[in-house]
Design an enzyme around this catalytic site. Structure first.
Site, PDB file in Angstrom:
ATOM      1  N   ASP A   1      -5.947 -13.714 -18.774  1.00 40.23           N
ATOM      2  CA  ASP A   1      -7.014 -14.536 -18.211  1.00 40.23           C
ATOM      3  C   ASP A   1      -7.711 -15.662 -18.973  1.00 40.23           C
ATOM      4  O   ASP A   1      -8.808 -15.471 -20.077  1.00 40.23           O
ATOM      5  CB  ASP A   1      -7.924 -13.693 -17.686  1.00 40.23           C
TER       6      ASP A   1
ATOM      7  N   ASP B   1       0.443  -1.054  -0.069  1.00 38.50           N
ATOM      8  CA  ASP B   1       0.254  -0.059  -0.242  1.00 38.50           C
ATOM      9  C   ASP B   1       0.292   1.228   0.010  1.00 38.50           C
ATOM     10  O   ASP B   1       1.560   1.624   0.602  1.00 38.50           O
ATOM     11  CB  ASP B   1      -0.656  -0.584   1.719  1.00 38.50           C
TER      12      ASP B   1
ATOM     13  N   GLU C   1      -4.081 -18.811 -18.722  1.00 35.87           N
ATOM     14  CA  GLU C   1      -4.937 -19.782 -17.743  1.00 35.87           C
ATOM     15  C   GLU C   1      -5.901 -20.808 -18.481  1.00 35.87           C
ATOM     16  O   GLU C   1      -6.395 -19.808 -18.690  1.00 35.87           O
ATOM     17  CB  GLU C   1      -5.511 -18.785 -16.562  1.00 35.87           C
TER      18      GLU C   1
ATOM     19  N   ASN D   1      -0.471   4.636  -0.802  1.00 33.46           N
ATOM     20  CA  ASN D   1      -0.609   6.133   0.012  1.00 33.46           C
ATOM     21  C   ASN D   1      -1.765   5.787   1.666  1.00 33.46           C
ATOM     22  O   ASN D   1      -2.094   6.162   2.048  1.00 33.46           O
ATOM     23  CB  ASN D   1      -1.494   6.685  -0.943  1.00 33.46           C
TER      24      ASN D   1
ATOM     25  N   ASP E   1      -1.768  -0.720  -4.247  1.00 35.54           N
ATOM     26  CA  ASP E   1      -1.488   0.242  -5.715  1.00 35.54           C
ATOM     27  C   ASP E   1      -0.488   0.078  -6.146  1.00 35.54           C
ATOM     28  O   ASP E   1       0.269  -0.464  -5.114  1.00 35.54           O
ATOM     29  CB  ASP E   1      -1.478   1.383  -5.053  1.00 35.54           C
TER      30      ASP E   1
HETATM   31  C1  GLC Z   1     -10.177 -16.209 -14.179  1.00 36.98           C
HETATM   32  C2  GLC Z   1      -8.689 -15.298 -12.539  1.00 36.98           C
HETATM   33  C3  GLC Z   1      -9.813 -15.271 -11.584  1.00 36.98           C
HETATM   34  C4  GLC Z   1     -10.618 -14.550 -12.454  1.00 36.98           C
HETATM   35  C5  GLC Z   1     -12.346 -14.933 -13.492  1.00 36.98           C
HETATM   36  C6  GLC Z   1     -12.893 -14.201 -14.171  1.00 36.98           C
HETATM   37  O1  GLC Z   1     -10.156 -17.246 -13.496  1.00 36.98           O
HETATM   38  O2  GLC Z   1      -7.876 -15.948 -12.079  1.00 36.98           O
HETATM   39  O3  GLC Z   1      -9.659 -14.736 -10.397  1.00 36.98           O
HETATM   40  O4  GLC Z   1     -12.415 -14.295 -11.073  1.00 36.98           O
HETATM   41  O5  GLC Z   1     -10.939 -15.499 -14.789  1.00 36.98           O
HETATM   42  O6  GLC Z   1     -12.138 -12.864 -14.947  1.00 36.98           O
END
Ligand code: GLC
Length: 522
Positions: free
Chosen positions: A204, A25, A259, A27, A33
Protein backbone atom coordinates in the site's frame (compact mmCIF):
# COMPACT_ATOMS: atom_id res chain seq x y z
CA UNK A 1 1.73 -24.50 -9.69
CA UNK A 2 5.18 -23.76 -11.08
CA UNK A 3 7.72 -24.59 -8.40
CA UNK A 4 10.37 -22.42 -6.77
CA UNK A 5 12.57 -22.98 -9.82
CA UNK A 6 10.43 -20.48 -11.63
CA UNK A 7 11.82 -17.37 -9.98
CA UNK A 8 9.77 -14.94 -11.99
CA UNK A 9 6.47 -16.83 -11.74
CA UNK A 10 4.77 -13.44 -11.37
CA UNK A 11 5.69 -12.49 -14.95
CA UNK A 12 3.35 -15.03 -16.48
CA UNK A 13 0.74 -15.17 -13.69
CA UNK A 14 -2.54 -13.29 -13.74
CA UNK A 15 -3.30 -11.80 -10.34
CA UNK A 16 -6.85 -11.46 -9.03
CA UNK A 17 -7.66 -8.86 -6.39
CA UNK A 18 -10.04 -9.83 -3.62
CA UNK A 19 -11.55 -7.11 -1.44
CA UNK A 20 -12.51 -9.41 1.43
CA UNK A 21 -15.55 -7.50 2.70
CA UNK A 22 -17.12 -7.71 -0.75
CA UNK A 23 -16.01 -11.04 -2.16
CA UNK A 24 -17.84 -13.87 -0.41
CA UNK A 25 -19.59 -14.30 2.90
CA UNK A 26 -18.84 -17.56 4.74
CA UNK A 27 -21.09 -16.97 7.77
CA UNK A 28 -24.10 -15.04 6.46
CA UNK A 29 -23.45 -11.85 8.46
CA UNK A 30 -23.45 -9.72 5.31
CA UNK A 31 -19.69 -9.01 5.39
CA UNK A 32 -17.30 -11.10 3.31
CA UNK A 33 -14.63 -13.09 5.14
CA UNK A 34 -11.71 -15.51 4.71
CA UNK A 35 -13.97 -18.55 4.99
CA UNK A 36 -15.97 -17.11 2.10
CA UNK A 37 -12.77 -16.88 0.04
CA UNK A 38 -11.87 -20.49 0.86
CA UNK A 39 -15.31 -21.50 -0.40
CA UNK A 40 -14.72 -19.80 -3.75
CA UNK A 41 -11.18 -20.97 -4.50
CA UNK A 42 -12.50 -23.80 -6.67
CA UNK A 43 -14.30 -21.17 -8.75
CA UNK A 44 -11.08 -19.17 -9.15
CA UNK A 45 -9.23 -22.32 -10.21
CA UNK A 46 -11.99 -23.04 -12.75
CA UNK A 47 -11.64 -19.48 -14.05
CA UNK A 48 -7.89 -19.95 -14.44
CA UNK A 49 -6.53 -17.60 -11.79
CA UNK A 50 -2.95 -18.22 -10.68
CA UNK A 51 -2.58 -15.79 -7.79
CA UNK A 52 -4.82 -13.74 -5.54
CA UNK A 53 -4.05 -10.53 -3.69
CA UNK A 54 -6.28 -10.11 -0.66
CA UNK A 55 -6.90 -6.55 0.55
CA UNK A 56 -6.39 -6.06 4.33
CA UNK A 57 -8.05 -8.46 6.76
CA UNK A 58 -6.10 -7.30 9.85
CA UNK A 59 -7.72 -6.25 13.15
CA UNK A 60 -8.95 -2.75 12.46
CA UNK A 61 -11.39 -0.11 13.68
CA UNK A 62 -12.43 -0.03 9.97
CA UNK A 63 -12.29 3.75 9.57
CA UNK A 64 -10.73 3.00 6.17
CA UNK A 65 -12.20 -0.52 6.00
CA UNK A 66 -9.03 -2.30 7.02
CA UNK A 67 -6.35 0.05 5.66
CA UNK A 68 -6.22 1.33 9.25
CA UNK A 69 -4.38 -1.58 10.84
CA UNK A 70 -4.41 -2.13 14.62
CA UNK A 71 -2.30 -5.32 14.51
CA UNK A 72 -0.17 -6.23 11.50
CA UNK A 73 0.10 -9.89 12.52
CA UNK A 74 -3.46 -11.06 13.09
CA UNK A 75 -6.88 -11.36 11.46
CA UNK A 76 -9.90 -9.25 12.41
CA UNK A 77 -12.63 -11.48 13.93
CA UNK A 78 -15.05 -10.17 11.31
CA UNK A 79 -12.86 -11.88 8.67
CA UNK A 80 -11.90 -15.01 10.65
CA UNK A 81 -8.67 -15.94 12.39
CA UNK A 82 -5.10 -17.03 11.64
CA UNK A 83 -6.23 -20.66 11.41
CA UNK A 84 -8.58 -19.73 8.56
CA UNK A 85 -5.78 -17.83 6.84
CA UNK A 86 -3.54 -20.90 7.08
CA UNK A 87 -6.27 -23.07 5.61
CA UNK A 88 -6.82 -20.54 2.84
CA UNK A 89 -3.14 -20.66 1.89
CA UNK A 90 -3.06 -24.45 2.02
CA UNK A 91 -6.18 -24.84 -0.08
CA UNK A 92 -5.10 -22.17 -2.57
CA UNK A 93 -1.70 -23.81 -3.01
CA UNK A 94 -3.36 -27.19 -3.53
CA UNK A 95 -5.29 -25.60 -6.41
CA UNK A 96 -2.20 -23.93 -7.88
CA UNK A 97 -3.12 -20.43 -6.66
CA UNK A 98 -0.57 -18.22 -4.94
CA UNK A 99 -1.59 -15.82 -2.16
CA UNK A 100 -0.46 -12.20 -1.82
CA UNK A 101 -1.11 -10.29 1.39
CA UNK A 102 -1.73 -6.53 1.44
CA UNK A 103 1.10 -4.89 3.37
CA UNK A 104 0.27 -1.44 4.76
CA UNK A 105 3.66 -0.02 5.75
CA UNK A 106 3.01 3.72 5.49
CA UNK A 107 0.68 4.05 8.45
CA UNK A 108 -1.13 2.18 11.19
CA UNK A 109 -4.45 2.74 12.92
CA UNK A 110 -4.46 5.28 15.73
CA UNK A 111 -5.57 2.27 17.82
CA UNK A 112 -2.37 0.34 17.14
CA UNK A 113 -0.49 -0.20 20.44
CA UNK A 114 2.57 1.49 18.86
CA UNK A 115 0.65 4.72 18.32
CA UNK A 116 -1.06 4.58 21.69
CA UNK A 117 2.41 4.37 23.27
CA UNK A 118 3.74 7.04 20.96
CA UNK A 119 1.00 9.39 22.17
CA UNK A 120 1.62 8.70 25.83
CA UNK A 121 4.50 11.16 26.23
CA UNK A 122 7.19 12.97 24.30
CA UNK A 123 9.89 10.74 25.76
CA UNK A 124 8.17 7.41 25.28
CA UNK A 125 10.50 5.03 23.34
CA UNK A 126 7.82 4.75 20.62
CA UNK A 127 7.44 8.53 20.24
CA UNK A 128 9.75 8.56 17.26
CA UNK A 129 7.94 5.65 15.55
CA UNK A 130 5.51 8.22 14.14
CA UNK A 131 6.06 11.67 12.65
CA UNK A 132 5.65 14.38 15.27
CA UNK A 133 6.44 18.05 14.72
CA UNK A 134 6.36 21.31 16.63
CA UNK A 135 4.22 24.17 15.37
CA UNK A 136 1.67 26.42 17.05
CA UNK A 137 -1.71 24.74 17.67
CA UNK A 138 -3.38 26.87 15.01
CA UNK A 139 -0.74 26.30 12.31
CA UNK A 140 0.00 22.81 10.92
CA UNK A 141 3.72 22.18 10.26
CA UNK A 142 3.26 22.26 6.46
CA UNK A 143 0.57 22.63 3.79
CA UNK A 144 -0.04 18.94 3.09
CA UNK A 145 -3.65 17.84 2.79
CA UNK A 146 -4.75 14.37 3.94
CA UNK A 147 -6.58 12.18 1.43
CA UNK A 148 -10.38 11.92 1.61
CA UNK A 149 -11.40 14.76 3.93
CA UNK A 150 -9.71 17.71 2.24
CA UNK A 151 -8.27 18.81 5.60
CA UNK A 152 -4.65 19.20 6.73
CA UNK A 153 -2.59 16.02 6.87
CA UNK A 154 -1.77 16.94 10.48
CA UNK A 155 -3.65 16.53 13.73
CA UNK A 156 -2.85 18.50 16.88
CA UNK A 157 -2.28 16.33 19.94
CA UNK A 158 -3.10 18.60 22.86
CA UNK A 159 -1.86 16.25 25.60
CA UNK A 160 1.74 16.36 24.32
CA UNK A 161 1.58 19.69 22.45
CA UNK A 162 2.72 18.47 19.02
CA UNK A 163 1.24 17.66 15.62
CA UNK A 164 1.33 14.18 14.04
CA UNK A 165 1.31 13.50 10.30
CA UNK A 166 -1.30 11.40 8.47
CA UNK A 167 -1.35 11.34 4.67
CA UNK A 168 -4.79 9.73 4.93
CA UNK A 169 -7.37 9.93 7.75
CA UNK A 170 -6.44 11.33 11.19
CA UNK A 171 -7.03 7.74 12.38
CA UNK A 172 -4.15 6.59 10.10
CA UNK A 173 -0.97 8.14 11.54
CA UNK A 174 2.11 7.80 9.31
CA UNK A 175 4.91 5.60 10.58
CA UNK A 176 8.40 7.07 10.69
CA UNK A 177 10.53 4.87 8.42
CA UNK A 178 13.55 7.04 9.13
CA UNK A 179 13.66 5.22 12.46
CA UNK A 180 15.47 1.87 11.94
CA UNK A 181 13.31 0.28 14.63
CA UNK A 182 10.23 0.86 12.47
CA UNK A 183 11.93 -0.72 9.49
CA UNK A 184 12.96 -3.71 11.57
CA UNK A 185 9.43 -4.09 12.99
CA UNK A 186 7.95 -4.03 9.47
CA UNK A 187 10.47 -6.61 8.28
CA UNK A 188 9.27 -8.79 11.15
CA UNK A 189 5.70 -8.36 9.89
CA UNK A 190 6.78 -9.40 6.40
CA UNK A 191 8.57 -12.46 7.77
CA UNK A 192 5.50 -13.36 9.82
CA UNK A 193 3.36 -13.73 6.66
CA UNK A 194 6.09 -15.30 4.53
CA UNK A 195 6.66 -17.89 7.25
CA UNK A 196 2.93 -18.70 7.07
CA UNK A 197 3.26 -19.37 3.34
CA UNK A 198 2.33 -16.06 1.73
CA UNK A 199 3.76 -15.70 -1.78
CA UNK A 200 4.26 -11.97 -1.70
CA UNK A 201 2.72 -8.62 -1.00
CA UNK A 202 0.81 -5.83 -2.59
CA UNK A 203 2.36 -2.82 -0.87
CA UNK A 204 0.00 0.00 0.00
CA UNK A 205 1.22 3.53 -0.89
CA UNK A 206 4.67 2.04 -1.53
CA UNK A 207 6.13 5.29 -2.85
CA UNK A 208 5.36 7.39 0.22
CA UNK A 209 7.04 5.48 3.06
CA UNK A 210 10.25 7.52 2.86
CA UNK A 211 9.93 11.22 3.55
CA UNK A 212 12.12 14.26 3.24
CA UNK A 213 12.93 14.94 6.92
CA UNK A 214 12.42 18.66 6.29
CA UNK A 215 8.78 17.93 5.29
CA UNK A 216 8.74 20.91 2.90
CA UNK A 217 5.52 22.53 1.67
CA UNK A 218 4.08 21.11 -1.55
CA UNK A 219 3.79 23.43 -4.55
CA UNK A 220 0.32 25.00 -4.09
CA UNK A 221 -1.05 23.60 -7.35
CA UNK A 222 -0.28 20.05 -6.21
CA UNK A 223 -1.60 20.24 -2.68
CA UNK A 224 -5.09 19.02 -3.51
CA UNK A 225 -4.12 16.46 -6.13
CA UNK A 226 -3.92 13.10 -4.38
CA UNK A 227 -2.14 11.54 -7.37
CA UNK A 228 0.54 14.19 -7.66
CA UNK A 229 4.13 13.31 -7.12
CA UNK A 230 4.39 15.28 -3.89
CA UNK A 231 5.25 12.26 -1.80
CA UNK A 232 7.69 10.77 -4.24
CA UNK A 233 10.87 11.14 -2.21
CA UNK A 234 14.30 9.51 -2.79
CA UNK A 235 14.29 8.29 0.82
CA UNK A 236 11.89 5.49 -0.19
CA UNK A 237 14.31 3.73 -2.56
CA UNK A 238 16.85 2.36 -0.04
CA UNK A 239 13.95 1.15 2.10
CA UNK A 240 12.53 -0.82 -0.81
CA UNK A 241 15.96 -2.20 -1.68
CA UNK A 242 16.43 -3.58 1.81
CA UNK A 243 12.93 -5.04 1.82
CA UNK A 244 13.57 -6.73 -1.54
CA UNK A 245 16.89 -8.15 -0.35
CA UNK A 246 15.18 -9.63 2.68
CA UNK A 247 12.22 -11.24 0.89
CA UNK A 248 14.54 -12.68 -1.72
CA UNK A 249 15.97 -15.06 0.86
CA UNK A 250 12.65 -16.93 0.93
CA UNK A 251 12.29 -20.10 -1.15
CA UNK A 252 8.86 -19.23 -2.53
CA UNK A 253 10.33 -16.32 -4.53
CA UNK A 254 7.90 -13.79 -3.09
CA UNK A 255 6.75 -10.95 -5.28
CA UNK A 256 6.54 -7.31 -4.18
CA UNK A 257 3.87 -5.38 -6.08
CA UNK A 258 3.81 -1.71 -5.21
CA UNK A 259 0.93 0.68 -5.24
CA UNK A 260 3.01 3.55 -6.61
CA UNK A 261 0.18 6.01 -6.81
CA UNK A 262 1.73 8.42 -9.29
CA UNK A 263 0.40 9.41 -12.68
CA UNK A 264 3.73 9.49 -14.43
CA UNK A 265 4.97 6.23 -15.98
CA UNK A 266 8.59 7.44 -15.80
CA UNK A 267 8.28 7.98 -12.05
CA UNK A 268 6.61 4.62 -11.59
CA UNK A 269 9.46 2.95 -13.45
CA UNK A 270 11.95 4.32 -10.93
CA UNK A 271 10.45 2.11 -8.24
CA UNK A 272 11.73 -1.02 -9.97
CA UNK A 273 15.21 0.27 -9.13
CA UNK A 274 17.97 -1.63 -10.80
CA UNK A 275 15.92 -4.83 -10.55
CA UNK A 276 16.48 -4.50 -6.81
CA UNK A 277 13.36 -2.67 -5.54
CA UNK A 278 9.77 -3.60 -6.45
CA UNK A 279 9.26 -6.56 -8.77
CA UNK A 280 6.12 -4.91 -10.09
CA UNK A 281 4.40 -1.55 -9.71
CA UNK A 282 0.89 -0.66 -10.77
CA UNK A 283 0.88 1.41 -13.93
CA UNK A 284 -2.00 3.70 -12.97
CA UNK A 285 -1.81 6.07 -15.96
CA UNK A 286 -3.34 3.26 -18.03
CA UNK A 287 -6.18 2.90 -15.55
CA UNK A 288 -6.92 6.60 -15.97
CA UNK A 289 -6.63 6.55 -19.77
CA UNK A 290 -9.74 7.10 -21.89
CA UNK A 291 -11.15 4.20 -23.85
CA UNK A 292 -9.78 5.32 -27.23
CA UNK A 293 -7.19 3.84 -29.56
CA UNK A 294 -5.12 7.05 -29.35
CA UNK A 295 -5.04 7.10 -25.56
CA UNK A 296 -4.01 3.45 -25.41
CA UNK A 297 -1.34 3.81 -28.09
CA UNK A 298 0.16 6.52 -25.95
CA UNK A 299 0.02 4.32 -22.85
CA UNK A 300 1.70 1.47 -24.69
CA UNK A 301 4.41 3.74 -26.08
CA UNK A 302 5.03 5.23 -22.63
CA UNK A 303 5.26 1.80 -21.04
CA UNK A 304 7.59 0.58 -23.77
CA UNK A 305 9.86 3.59 -23.33
CA UNK A 306 10.06 3.19 -19.56
CA UNK A 307 10.06 -0.55 -18.97
CA UNK A 308 11.56 -1.83 -22.24
CA UNK A 309 15.14 -0.56 -21.96
CA UNK A 310 15.62 -1.82 -18.40
CA UNK A 311 13.74 -5.08 -18.86
CA UNK A 312 11.35 -4.19 -16.05
CA UNK A 313 8.05 -6.01 -16.25
CA UNK A 314 4.96 -3.81 -16.71
CA UNK A 315 1.58 -4.33 -15.05
CA UNK A 316 -1.91 -3.66 -16.38
CA UNK A 317 -4.88 -2.90 -14.20
CA UNK A 318 -8.24 -1.44 -15.15
CA UNK A 319 -10.19 -1.63 -11.89
CA UNK A 320 -9.61 -1.89 -8.16
CA UNK A 321 -11.27 -1.08 -4.82
CA UNK A 322 -10.42 2.64 -5.08
CA UNK A 323 -11.81 3.59 -8.49
CA UNK A 324 -15.13 3.26 -10.33
CA UNK A 325 -15.14 -0.05 -12.18
CA UNK A 326 -14.02 0.17 -15.81
CA UNK A 327 -17.31 -1.40 -16.94
CA UNK A 328 -18.92 1.73 -15.47
CA UNK A 329 -16.28 4.15 -16.75
CA UNK A 330 -16.22 2.76 -20.29
CA UNK A 331 -20.00 2.61 -20.45
CA UNK A 332 -20.94 -0.73 -22.04
CA UNK A 333 -20.43 -4.45 -21.78
CA UNK A 334 -19.09 -4.55 -25.35
CA UNK A 335 -16.28 -2.25 -24.33
CA UNK A 336 -15.67 -4.21 -21.14
CA UNK A 337 -15.30 -7.34 -23.29
CA UNK A 338 -12.86 -5.66 -25.64
CA UNK A 339 -11.00 -4.36 -22.59
CA UNK A 340 -10.71 -7.92 -21.28
CA UNK A 341 -8.99 -8.94 -24.51
CA UNK A 342 -6.62 -6.00 -24.22
CA UNK A 343 -5.85 -6.54 -20.52
CA UNK A 344 -5.09 -10.23 -20.94
CA UNK A 345 -2.97 -10.05 -24.09
CA UNK A 346 -0.62 -7.16 -23.37
CA UNK A 347 2.97 -7.72 -22.35
CA UNK A 348 3.04 -7.52 -18.57
CA UNK A 349 1.26 -8.90 -15.55
CA UNK A 350 -2.52 -8.27 -15.64
CA UNK A 351 -4.56 -7.66 -12.50
CA UNK A 352 -8.25 -8.55 -12.44
CA UNK A 353 -10.45 -6.92 -9.80
CA UNK A 354 -12.95 -9.48 -8.49
CA UNK A 355 -16.25 -9.14 -10.31
CA UNK A 356 -14.91 -7.63 -13.50
CA UNK A 357 -15.10 -11.11 -15.03
CA UNK A 358 -18.87 -10.85 -14.42
CA UNK A 359 -18.99 -7.47 -16.15
CA UNK A 360 -20.15 -5.87 -12.90
CA UNK A 361 -20.98 -2.19 -12.84
CA UNK A 362 -20.63 -0.06 -9.74
CA UNK A 363 -23.60 -0.26 -7.42
CA UNK A 364 -25.79 2.78 -7.01
CA UNK A 365 -25.47 3.71 -3.34
CA UNK A 366 -28.32 5.71 -1.80
CA UNK A 367 -27.00 8.51 0.44
CA UNK A 368 -28.11 6.80 3.65
CA UNK A 369 -26.02 3.71 2.80
CA UNK A 370 -22.75 5.48 2.03
CA UNK A 371 -20.04 4.28 4.39
CA UNK A 372 -16.63 5.12 2.88
CA UNK A 373 -15.02 8.48 3.69
CA UNK A 374 -13.37 8.32 0.26
CA UNK A 375 -16.65 7.79 -1.62
CA UNK A 376 -15.56 4.42 -3.04
CA UNK A 377 -18.55 2.27 -2.04
CA UNK A 378 -19.84 1.74 -5.60
CA UNK A 379 -16.94 -0.46 -6.70
CA UNK A 380 -16.97 -2.34 -3.38
CA UNK A 381 -20.49 -3.75 -3.71
CA UNK A 382 -20.84 -7.45 -2.81
CA UNK A 383 -20.30 -9.98 -5.60
CA UNK A 384 -23.62 -11.64 -6.54
CA UNK A 385 -22.90 -15.37 -6.58
CA UNK A 386 -26.25 -16.82 -7.60
CA UNK A 387 -29.78 -15.83 -8.66
CA UNK A 388 -31.30 -16.49 -5.21
CA UNK A 389 -32.83 -13.59 -3.27
CA UNK A 390 -29.71 -12.96 -1.15
CA UNK A 391 -27.19 -13.87 -3.91
CA UNK A 392 -25.16 -15.80 -1.33
CA UNK A 393 -24.94 -13.04 1.28
CA UNK A 394 -27.58 -13.56 3.99
CA UNK A 395 -30.35 -11.04 4.61
CA UNK A 396 -28.30 -7.92 5.24
CA UNK A 397 -25.27 -7.34 2.95
CA UNK A 398 -23.08 -4.43 4.03
CA UNK A 399 -23.62 -2.57 0.73
CA UNK A 400 -26.30 -2.85 -2.00
CA UNK A 401 -25.60 -5.17 -4.95
CA UNK A 402 -24.45 -3.98 -8.38
CA UNK A 403 -27.23 -3.68 -11.02
CA UNK A 404 -29.10 -6.78 -12.30
CA UNK A 405 -27.87 -9.30 -9.71
CA UNK A 406 -30.72 -11.69 -10.67
CA UNK A 407 -29.04 -12.34 -14.00
CA UNK A 408 -25.60 -10.85 -13.59
CA UNK A 409 -24.30 -13.30 -11.04
CA UNK A 410 -21.63 -15.97 -11.18
CA UNK A 411 -23.89 -19.02 -11.46
CA UNK A 412 -26.14 -17.60 -14.16
CA UNK A 413 -23.20 -16.40 -16.26
CA UNK A 414 -21.43 -19.72 -15.83
CA UNK A 415 -24.37 -21.42 -17.54
CA UNK A 416 -24.08 -19.14 -20.57
CA UNK A 417 -21.09 -19.97 -22.79
CA UNK A 418 -21.42 -16.60 -24.56
CA UNK A 419 -21.13 -14.62 -21.30
CA UNK A 420 -18.31 -12.26 -20.42
CA UNK A 421 -17.32 -14.74 -17.69
CA UNK A 422 -16.60 -17.39 -20.32
CA UNK A 423 -14.71 -14.81 -22.39
CA UNK A 424 -12.40 -14.16 -19.41
CA UNK A 425 -11.99 -17.90 -18.91
CA UNK A 426 -11.14 -18.50 -22.58
CA UNK A 427 -8.64 -15.63 -22.55
CA UNK A 428 -6.99 -16.87 -19.37
CA UNK A 429 -6.68 -20.36 -20.82
CA UNK A 430 -5.25 -19.07 -24.08
CA UNK A 431 -2.75 -16.92 -22.23
CA UNK A 432 -1.63 -19.81 -20.03
CA UNK A 433 -1.18 -22.13 -22.98
CA UNK A 434 0.46 -19.63 -25.34
CA UNK A 435 3.95 -18.55 -24.29
CA UNK A 436 3.94 -15.82 -26.98
CA UNK A 437 1.00 -14.20 -25.22
CA UNK A 438 2.49 -14.04 -21.78
CA UNK A 439 6.23 -13.75 -22.33
CA UNK A 440 6.53 -12.84 -25.99
CA UNK A 441 7.77 -9.61 -27.51
CA UNK A 442 5.31 -6.80 -28.19
CA UNK A 443 4.96 -4.58 -31.24
CA UNK A 444 2.20 -2.20 -32.33
CA UNK A 445 1.30 -2.42 -36.05
CA UNK A 446 -0.53 -0.05 -38.36
CA UNK A 447 -4.29 -0.48 -38.32
CA UNK A 448 -7.46 1.43 -39.31
CA UNK A 449 -8.42 4.50 -37.34
CA UNK A 450 -10.10 3.76 -34.04
CA UNK A 451 -8.40 0.38 -33.75
CA UNK A 452 -5.26 -0.98 -32.18
CA UNK A 453 -3.35 -3.91 -33.67
CA UNK A 454 -0.36 -5.54 -32.02
CA UNK A 455 1.82 -8.56 -32.38
CA UNK A 456 3.12 -10.87 -29.68
CA UNK A 457 5.87 -13.23 -30.74
CA UNK A 458 7.94 -15.95 -29.17
CA UNK A 459 9.96 -18.71 -30.78
CA UNK A 460 8.43 -18.07 -34.21
CA UNK A 461 4.84 -18.18 -32.92
CA UNK A 462 3.10 -14.95 -33.87
CA UNK A 463 -0.16 -13.91 -32.25
CA UNK A 464 -2.03 -10.77 -33.25
CA UNK A 465 -4.60 -8.81 -31.31
CA UNK A 466 -6.97 -6.33 -32.89
CA UNK A 467 -9.11 -4.12 -30.69
CA UNK A 468 -11.78 -1.84 -32.13
CA UNK A 469 -12.27 1.02 -29.66
CA UNK A 470 -14.70 2.84 -31.93
CA UNK A 471 -18.47 2.56 -31.87
CA UNK A 472 -18.57 1.76 -35.59
CA UNK A 473 -17.75 -1.35 -37.57
CA UNK A 474 -14.28 -1.02 -39.02
CA UNK A 475 -13.15 -2.56 -42.25
CA UNK A 476 -9.99 -4.63 -41.97
CA UNK A 477 -10.12 -6.08 -45.43
CA UNK A 478 -7.48 -5.98 -48.24
CA UNK A 479 -6.80 -9.65 -47.70
CA UNK A 480 -4.36 -8.67 -45.02
CA UNK A 481 -5.87 -10.99 -42.50
CA UNK A 482 -7.17 -13.84 -44.55
CA UNK A 483 -6.59 -17.45 -43.69
CA UNK A 484 -5.99 -16.64 -40.09
CA UNK A 485 -6.72 -18.86 -37.13
CA UNK A 486 -9.08 -17.07 -34.78
CA UNK A 487 -8.19 -17.93 -31.19
CA UNK A 488 -10.63 -15.81 -29.20
CA UNK A 489 -12.99 -13.04 -30.11
CA UNK A 490 -15.57 -10.95 -28.31
CA UNK A 491 -18.24 -11.81 -30.85
CA UNK A 492 -19.47 -14.56 -33.11
CA UNK A 493 -18.21 -18.02 -32.50
CA UNK A 494 -15.95 -16.67 -29.82
CA UNK A 495 -13.05 -18.95 -30.59
CA UNK A 496 -11.69 -21.48 -32.99
CA UNK A 497 -11.84 -21.75 -36.75
CA UNK A 498 -10.06 -20.43 -39.79
CA UNK A 499 -11.34 -17.35 -41.47
CA UNK A 500 -10.99 -13.84 -42.69
CA UNK A 501 -11.16 -10.71 -40.65
CA UNK A 502 -12.91 -8.21 -42.88
CA UNK A 503 -14.99 -6.26 -40.49
CA UNK A 504 -14.32 -5.69 -36.86
CA UNK A 505 -17.60 -5.01 -35.09
CA UNK A 506 -18.03 -1.91 -32.98
CA UNK A 507 -16.22 -2.26 -29.68
CA UNK A 508 -15.07 -5.76 -30.56
CA UNK A 509 -11.73 -7.47 -30.33
CA UNK A 510 -10.13 -10.56 -31.79
CA UNK A 511 -7.01 -12.59 -31.05
CA UNK A 512 -5.63 -14.54 -34.00
CA UNK A 513 -2.62 -16.48 -35.20
CA UNK A 514 -1.26 -15.76 -38.62
CA UNK A 515 1.84 -16.71 -40.55
CA UNK A 516 1.73 -13.44 -42.48
CA UNK A 517 2.00 -10.13 -40.75
CA UNK A 518 -1.33 -8.34 -41.24
CA UNK A 519 0.03 -4.81 -40.91
CA UNK A 520 3.24 -2.74 -41.11
CA UNK A 521 4.99 -1.66 -37.93
CA UNK A 522 3.34 1.52 -36.70
C1 GLC B 1 -4.31 2.90 -0.75
C2 GLC B 1 -5.46 1.96 -0.75
C3 GLC B 1 -6.69 2.69 -0.31
C4 GLC B 1 -6.46 3.22 1.08
C5 GLC B 1 -5.18 4.05 1.15
C6 GLC B 1 -4.76 4.28 2.57
O1 GLC B 1 -4.45 3.91 -1.70
O2 GLC B 1 -5.60 1.35 -2.00
O3 GLC B 1 -7.83 1.88 -0.33
O4 GLC B 1 -7.55 3.99 1.48
O5 GLC B 1 -4.11 3.43 0.52
O6 GLC B 1 -4.28 3.10 3.15
Amino acid sequence: MQGPASRAWWRSAVIYQIYPRSFADGNGDGVGDLEGIVGRLEYLAWLGIEAVWISPFYPSPMKDFGYDVADFCDVDPIFGDLGTFDRLVEEAHRLGIRVLVDLVPNHSSDQHPWFIESCSSRDNPKRDWYIWRDSPPDRPPNNWIGAFLGRPAWTWHAATGQWYLHLFLPEQPDLNWANPQVEEAMHDVVRFWLDRGADGFRIDVAHAIGKDPALPDSPPELVLDPRASVHDDPATHPLLRRLRAMVQTYPQNPVLVGEVHLVDTVKIGEYYGNDDELHLAFNFPALYADWTAEAWKKQLADADAVFGPVDAWPTWVLSNHDEPRHRTRYGSEERARAAAVLLLTLRGTPFIYAGEELGLEDAVIPPERKVDPGNRDGCRAPIPWDPSADHGWGPDPWLPFPPEPETRNMESLKEDPESILHLYRRLLKLRRETPALNLGSFKVLESPEGTLLYQRELGGDRIFVLVNFSDAEVSFGDGRASGVQILVSTYGAGSGGEGNIDLVPASGAVVFRSAAQPGKPA
